[in-house]
Design an enzyme around this catalytic site. Structure first.
Site, PDB file in Angstrom:
ATOM      1  N   HIS A 226       0.837  -1.163   0.042  1.00 34.85           N
ATOM      2  CA  HIS A 226      -0.034   0.051  -0.037  1.00 34.85           C
ATOM      3  C   HIS A 226       0.655   1.204   0.041  1.00 34.85           C
ATOM      4  O   HIS A 226       0.297   2.472  -0.167  1.00 34.85           O
ATOM      5  CB  HIS A 226      -1.082  -0.125   1.184  1.00 34.85           C
ATOM      6  CG  HIS A 226      -1.985  -1.030   1.122  1.00 34.85           C
ATOM      7  ND1 HIS A 226      -3.282  -0.623   0.943  1.00 34.85           N
ATOM      8  CD2 HIS A 226      -2.138  -2.401   1.245  1.00 34.85           C
ATOM      9  CE1 HIS A 226      -3.987  -1.776   0.747  1.00 34.85           C
ATOM     10  NE2 HIS A 226      -3.266  -2.833   1.049  1.00 34.85           N
TER      11      HIS A 226
ATOM     12  N   ASP B 223       3.548   9.504  -0.949  1.00 35.31           N
ATOM     13  CA  ASP B 223       2.479   8.809  -0.069  1.00 35.31           C
ATOM     14  C   ASP B 223       2.075   7.535  -1.433  1.00 35.31           C
ATOM     15  O   ASP B 223       2.258   7.811  -2.735  1.00 35.31           O
ATOM     16  CB  ASP B 223       1.151   9.837  -0.216  1.00 35.31           C
ATOM     17  CG  ASP B 223      -0.038   9.298   0.858  1.00 35.31           C
ATOM     18  OD1 ASP B 223       0.155   8.218   1.053  1.00 35.31           O
ATOM     19  OD2 ASP B 223      -0.773  10.197   1.240  1.00 35.31           O
TER      20      ASP B 223
HETATM   21  P1  ADP Z   1      -2.991   6.689   4.836  1.00 32.73           P
HETATM   22  O1  ADP Z   1      -3.371   5.206   4.436  1.00 32.73           O
HETATM   23  O2  ADP Z   1      -1.583   7.054   4.976  1.00 32.73           O
HETATM   24  O3  ADP Z   1      -3.526   6.814   6.166  1.00 32.73           O
HETATM   25  P2  ADP Z   1      -5.051   7.640   3.007  1.00 32.73           P
HETATM   26  O4  ADP Z   1      -5.360   9.053   2.422  1.00 32.73           O
HETATM   27  O5  ADP Z   1      -4.562   6.701   1.546  1.00 32.73           O
HETATM   28  O6  ADP Z   1      -3.733   7.773   3.773  1.00 32.73           O
HETATM   29  O7  ADP Z   1      -6.250   6.870   3.728  1.00 32.73           O
HETATM   30  C1  ADP Z   1      -6.680   7.357   4.741  1.00 32.73           C
HETATM   31  C2  ADP Z   1      -8.183   6.967   5.124  1.00 32.73           C
HETATM   32  O8  ADP Z   1      -8.385   7.220   6.260  1.00 32.73           O
HETATM   33  C3  ADP Z   1      -9.267   7.609   4.368  1.00 32.73           C
HETATM   34  O9  ADP Z   1     -10.064   7.062   3.925  1.00 32.73           O
HETATM   35  C4  ADP Z   1      -9.619   8.873   5.277  1.00 32.73           C
HETATM   36  O10 ADP Z   1     -11.065   9.247   4.810  1.00 32.73           O
HETATM   37  C5  ADP Z   1      -9.292   8.164   6.524  1.00 32.73           C
HETATM   38  N1  ADP Z   1      -9.262   9.114   7.684  1.00 32.73           N
HETATM   39  C6  ADP Z   1      -8.353  10.037   7.655  1.00 32.73           C
HETATM   40  N2  ADP Z   1      -8.169  10.962   8.627  1.00 32.73           N
HETATM   41  C7  ADP Z   1      -9.189  10.494   9.340  1.00 32.73           C
HETATM   42  C8  ADP Z   1      -9.787  11.001  10.490  1.00 32.73           C
HETATM   43  N3  ADP Z   1      -9.615  12.219  11.074  1.00 32.73           N
HETATM   44  N4  ADP Z   1     -11.127  10.475  11.047  1.00 32.73           N
HETATM   45  C9  ADP Z   1     -11.725   9.557  10.116  1.00 32.73           C
HETATM   46  N5  ADP Z   1     -11.048   8.876   9.111  1.00 32.73           N
HETATM   47  C10 ADP Z   1      -9.873   9.421   8.688  1.00 32.73           C
HETATM   48  C1  G6P Z   2      -1.359   3.195   6.104  1.00 30.57           C
HETATM   49  C2  G6P Z   2      -0.810   1.996   5.943  1.00 30.57           C
HETATM   50  C3  G6P Z   2      -1.686   0.783   6.631  1.00 30.57           C
HETATM   51  C4  G6P Z   2      -2.035   1.238   8.014  1.00 30.57           C
HETATM   52  C5  G6P Z   2      -2.733   2.726   8.060  1.00 30.57           C
HETATM   53  C6  G6P Z   2      -2.665   2.936   9.523  1.00 30.57           C
HETATM   54  O1  G6P Z   2      -2.699   3.210   5.557  1.00 30.57           O
HETATM   55  O2  G6P Z   2      -0.552   1.622   4.696  1.00 30.57           O
HETATM   56  O3  G6P Z   2      -0.924  -0.390   6.770  1.00 30.57           O
HETATM   57  O4  G6P Z   2      -2.970   0.364   8.742  1.00 30.57           O
HETATM   58  O5  G6P Z   2      -1.426   3.557   7.393  1.00 30.57           O
HETATM   59  O6  G6P Z   2      -1.712   2.974  10.513  1.00 30.57           O
HETATM   60  P1  G6P Z   2      -1.512   2.105  11.862  1.00 30.57           P
HETATM   61  O7  G6P Z   2       0.104   2.163  12.103  1.00 30.57           O
HETATM   62  O8  G6P Z   2      -2.250   2.931  12.821  1.00 30.57           O
HETATM   63  O9  G6P Z   2      -1.950   0.666  11.405  1.00 30.57           O
END
Ligand code: ADP
Ligand code: G6P
Length: 513
Positions: free
Chosen positions: A181, A389
């Site tokens: 991912h 990212d």
């Molecule tokens: P990462 O996987 O690094 O966290 P992404 O943007 O690909 O970044 O995915 C983040 C996901 O988590 C999205 O679906 C987003 O809506 C959700 N998310 C991020 N911040 C929050 C938050 N404060 N509360 C709820 N959901 C969140």
């Molecule tokens: C990204 C990573 C996931 C991970 C998520 C939240 O989306 O690709 O593998 O689960 O961040 O991070 P955490 O450390 O809370 O699992």
């Protein structure tokens, strides 16, 4: 070298209907990932949990991984199995040491920064590498008895790269796919990891390895050719360790239609009405990210400062609402990014704010997805400016949430995986606050016609390359790769991996032998 643009014409035809029907009716889907979402709650944060949760709900199957809990009895308890409709979850605890060394340590102090091009933050000599392999081995042993012969196994993300190598040692011969991912870095960076060859060759226990972007796939291919002496075949596959490994780019998507419906429903939620009284929608800029140093949050707040300095007519009028819940607390780099963000936010608010208005409003906690969807819809600008990212699902969610008749504008980092697909966003270099500020201004002032045209193109993209499309493509390719023949005259695939693929911290470099 292949082109670094995602090529839709190479997209593999889907076996399912792309709308959530399973790709194959031959067996269950078994998902393995570090995080297993609590399916009794609708509030999943983090791209992996959101995408996998949606994929599994439509195909049914088993989801195995960490329970999120730590306990001294982690090794003796066995998996806790729960069933939610057509999906069962099987979760296991971690011990304190495993949490510290496998999760916080090797996964998040070493691999996460390294894969996000932050060699400066990567603790390369962490002692966690041995525990990381041990946890992978234990997880493989816990899940092996739950696996049925016709299951398709799909392993996710950087916590579990050697998982298949351990599972193969348990005589599991099912098809096993892996999806990364996060980005795969340039080979020069990856090769800074001690024992990187031992680590990387465990990828070859899979039948298919998927990446978010063509750039990530090509980084891995170049690494395998230059450092593992693998051979790239004409069709793009890699030959090495007695196996032929298929590698592909599968950009992850979202369920755009259901997110759009959620946004429409929640745009007038009472909480958002209060916000609307303070800042007009046309002047609202939104950012939603885990509080991670890869997300470019201080740079984003600096860009707000730059906007107000250059165009003071926005003072008192625009606001960045930044939602950034804490994540991976206990890792120093995360504590530091939080202090830095708070300091810069204080500086910009102190310089430009007054009694009744501040340019940056920062919320340090998770927000329900429904509320996020409504908030996106009410914001004229979506600011998605990570320094690096894998994909960034927020970029896609922001577009999905817009009112097509009066849509907001996405400002997107060129370093998000999403930039390979979302060319109609306003693309920026997040390291340059002046450039980001100019893009924010352009977004705020963009005429309706241009906003609609850009939104339409982006909407079509996220609808056609949805989370269903991602899942179906991955599984279709994985099904094609089943049962590859053993090397002519060489050891069988499985045996080759059984005998040599599971390294540990002290092992010497096998390719140097
Ligand atoms: P990462 O996987 O690094 O966290 P992404 O943007 O690909 O970044 O995915 C983040 C996901 O988590 C999205 O679906 C987003 O809506 C959700 N998310 C991020 N911040 C929050 C938050 N404060 N509360 C709820 N959901 C969140
Ligand atoms: C990204 C990573 C996931 C991970 C998520 C939240 O989306 O690709 O593998 O689960 O961040 O991070 P955490 O450390 O809370 O699992």
């Amino acid at each position: 070298m292949a082109s670094l643009k995602f090529d839709r014409s190479r997209a593999v035809p889907m076996r399912g209907d792309g709308q959530g029907q399973p790709a194959s009716k031959t067996g269950r889907l078994v998902i393995v990932s570090n995080r297993v979402a609590d399916l009794s709650k609708g509030n999943l944060a983090g791209g992996l949990a959101v995408a996998v949760g949606e994929a599994l709900k439509s195909s049914g199957g088993l989801w195995f991984g960490w329970s999120g809990a730590r306990s001294a009895e982690a090794h003796s308890k066995g998996p806790n199995i729960q069933t939610f409709g057509n999906v069962s979850t099987a979760t296991v605890d971690l011990t304190e040491k495993e949490f510290e060394d496998y999760y916080l340590g090797f996964s998040n102090r070493c691999l996460w920064p390294l894969f996000h091009y932050r060699l400066d933050l990567a603790e390369l000599h962490t002692t966690g590498q041995a525990t990381y392999f041990e946890v992978n081995k234990r997880f493989a042993a816990e899940v092996a008895p739950l696996i049925q012969t016709d299951d398709t196994i799909w392993v996710h993300d950087y916590h579990l790269i050697p998982f298949a190598a351990h599972l193969r040692q348990k005589q599991v011969t099912n098809r096993i796919g892996f999806f990364l991912h996060i980005p795969f870095p340039a080979p020069e960076l990856f090769s800074a990891l001690p024992h990187h060859r031992d680590f990387a060759k465990t990828f070859f226990a899979y039948d298919l390895v998927g990446f978010q972007t063509v750039r990530d796939r090509e980084n891995f291919a170049r690494y395998a050719e230059e450092y593992l002496n693998c051979r790239r075949l004409n069709d793009g596959r890699l030959r090495g360790f007695g196996r032929t490994l298929r590698i592909e780019a599968f950009p992850i998507g979202i369920d755009a239609e259901s997110f759009a419906a959620e946004a429409e429903k929640n745009a007038r939620a009472p909480e958002l009405r209060a916000l609307a009284r303070e800042v007009e929608s046309e002047r609202l800029i939104v950012g939603v990210d885990r509080l991670d140093y890869s997300k470019g949050l201080p740079e984003r707040v600096r860009a707000m400062g730059s906007l107000l300095e250059k165009w003071p007519n926005y003072i008192g009028k625009v606001q960045l609402l930044q939602i950034a819940p804490p994540t991976r607390e206990g890792v120093q780099a995360y504590d530091e990014i939080r202090s830095e963000l708070e300091r810069i936010t204080g500086e910009v608010n102190g310089r430009y704010g007054d009694f009744v208005w501040s340019p940056v409003r920062y919320v340090n906690r998770p927000v329900p997805r429904a509320m996020l969807a409504g908030l996106f819809r009410r914001s004229r600008v979506g600011l998605v400016t990570p320094l690096r990212d894998g994909m960034n699902l927020v970029a896609k969610e922001y577009v999905a949430a817009q009112d097509p008749a009066d849509p907001g504008v996405l400002v997107l980092s060129q370093f998000a995986g999403a930039a390979e697909q979302m060319e109609e966003a306003l693309m920026v270099n997040p390291h340059d606050p002046a450039e980001t500020a100019t893009a924010i201004r352009r977004a705020l002032e963009m005429p309706l016609g241009e906003r609609r045209a850009r939104h339409k193109a982006l909407w079509n993209q996220i609808v056609s390359e949805s989370v269903g499309w991602w899942r179906e493509r991955f599984l279709a390719v994985l099904h094609e790769t089943n049962g590859q023949p053993a090397t002519p005259g060489g050891p069988s695939t499985r045996n080759a991996l059984r005998s040599e693929a599971v390294p540990h911290e002290q092992s010497s470099d096998p390719t140097a032998r």
